[in-house]
Design a protein around this motif. Structure first.
Motif, PDB file in Angstrom:
ATOM      1  N   LEU A  83       0.971  -1.298  -0.087  1.00 38.28           N
ATOM      2  CA  LEU A  83       0.110  -0.087  -0.168  1.00 38.28           C
ATOM      3  C   LEU A  83       0.925   1.439   0.106  1.00 38.28           C
ATOM      4  O   LEU A  83       0.551   2.282  -0.568  1.00 38.28           O
ATOM      5  N   ILE A  84       1.733   1.251   0.669  1.00 28.76           N
ATOM      6  CA  ILE A  84       2.807   2.436   0.737  1.00 28.76           C
ATOM      7  C   ILE A  84       3.577   2.608  -0.499  1.00 28.76           C
ATOM      8  O   ILE A  84       3.697   3.871  -0.824  1.00 28.76           O
ATOM      9  N   GLU A  85       4.079   1.615  -1.058  1.00 26.89           N
ATOM     10  CA  GLU A  85       4.857   1.692  -2.254  1.00 26.89           C
ATOM     11  C   GLU A  85       4.002   2.199  -3.524  1.00 26.89           C
ATOM     12  O   GLU A  85       4.462   2.868  -4.254  1.00 26.89           O
ATOM     13  N   THR A  86       2.636   1.719  -3.477  1.00 28.16           N
ATOM     14  CA  THR A  86       1.869   2.077  -4.540  1.00 28.16           C
ATOM     15  C   THR A  86       1.202   3.471  -4.512  1.00 28.16           C
ATOM     16  O   THR A  86       0.852   4.169  -5.436  1.00 28.16           O
ATOM     17  N   HIS A  87       1.150   4.001  -3.201  1.00 31.22           N
ATOM     18  CA  HIS A  87       0.413   5.255  -3.122  1.00 31.22           C
ATOM     19  C   HIS A  87       1.112   6.236  -2.603  1.00 31.22           C
ATOM     20  O   HIS A  87       0.834   7.445  -2.318  1.00 31.22           O
ATOM     21  N   LYS A  88       2.539   6.078  -2.148  1.00 28.45           N
ATOM     22  CA  LYS A  88       3.246   7.304  -1.510  1.00 28.45           C
ATOM     23  C   LYS A  88       3.703   8.418  -2.574  1.00 28.45           C
ATOM     24  O   LYS A  88       3.453   8.000  -3.703  1.00 28.45           O
ATOM     25  N   LEU A  89       3.506   9.535  -2.059  1.00 29.04           N
ATOM     26  CA  LEU A  89       3.798  10.775  -2.798  1.00 29.04           C
ATOM     27  C   LEU A  89       5.537  10.576  -3.164  1.00 29.04           C
ATOM     28  O   LEU A  89       6.133  10.420  -2.402  1.00 29.04           O
ATOM     29  N   PRO A  90       5.530  11.229  -4.319  1.00 27.67           N
ATOM     30  CA  PRO A  90       7.092  11.183  -4.459  1.00 27.67           C
ATOM     31  C   PRO A  90       7.553  12.086  -3.707  1.00 27.67           C
ATOM     32  O   PRO A  90       7.070  13.223  -3.350  1.00 27.67           O
TER      33      PRO A  90
END
Length: 182
Positions: A83-90
């Motif tokens: 979830l973190i890897e797919t939705h984190k902000l750059p």
């Protein structure tokens, strides 16, 4: 007072004398065989073996339960990581230092002014991934909080919302500047 139960039953006519003799003979025969062959030791050994098997089964159940909980924790961590890897902000190297508390420590994350406003409003949330911090949208952080609430760091100032009406009136004359950093 009469003797044994056998004698009492014979006197009362409830038992047959021949049948009583046969049962006594059979009982002595079984006792004699048991003494010669050591059946009592075998029974104790059997009971000890049965108890050992029961203890082993209990330990195996506990071990399986521990392994299952460990596997479940590992699966939840993998879901959170995905979830973190797919939705984190750059990670844009913002110029504004955004301070937040993680437990008892104050941490700083550099963000843009838009991200700062969204973090303050609660639209964005900071999430801990190992020793790194990532910024995520609030709905994704809510999904992570369902799985592990310790990873989500709330950035909104909930103390201001918890103030009573009288306390809020106390500060109404003072405007808080937008560029205030702590």
């Amino acid at each position: 007072m009469a003797g044994s139960l056998k004698d009492q039953l014979l006197k009362a006519g409830l038992a047959d004398a021949d049948k009583a003799k046969k049962l006594d003979k059979e009982k002595r025969k079984v006792a004699k065989i048991a003494r010669r062959s050591g059946v009592e030791l075998v029974d104790e050994t059997r009971e000890a073996a049965r108890a050992a098997l029961a203890e082993k089964a209990r330990r195996d159940r506990e071990l399986n339960q521990a392994n299952n909980s460990k596997a479940l924790r590992k699966a939840i961590n993998a879901q959170i990581k995905q979830l973190i890897e797919t939705h984190k902000l750059p990670k844009s190297r913002g110029d504004i230092g955004f301070n937040f508390t993680d437990g008892k420590k104050v941490k700083k994350l550099y963000v843009t002014s838009i991200e700062q406003k969204q973090l303050s409003a609660g639209q964005l949330v900071i999430v801990r991934q190992g020793d790194q911090y990532e910024i995520l949208p609030h709905p994704v952080a809510a999904k992570i909080a369902e799985r592990d609430s310790d990873r989500v760091i709330v950035c909104r100032d909930e103390d201001a919302a918890a103030l009573s009406e009288e306390e809020q009136d106390w500060y109404k004359d003072y405007e808080i500047p937008d560029d205030l950093m702590w």
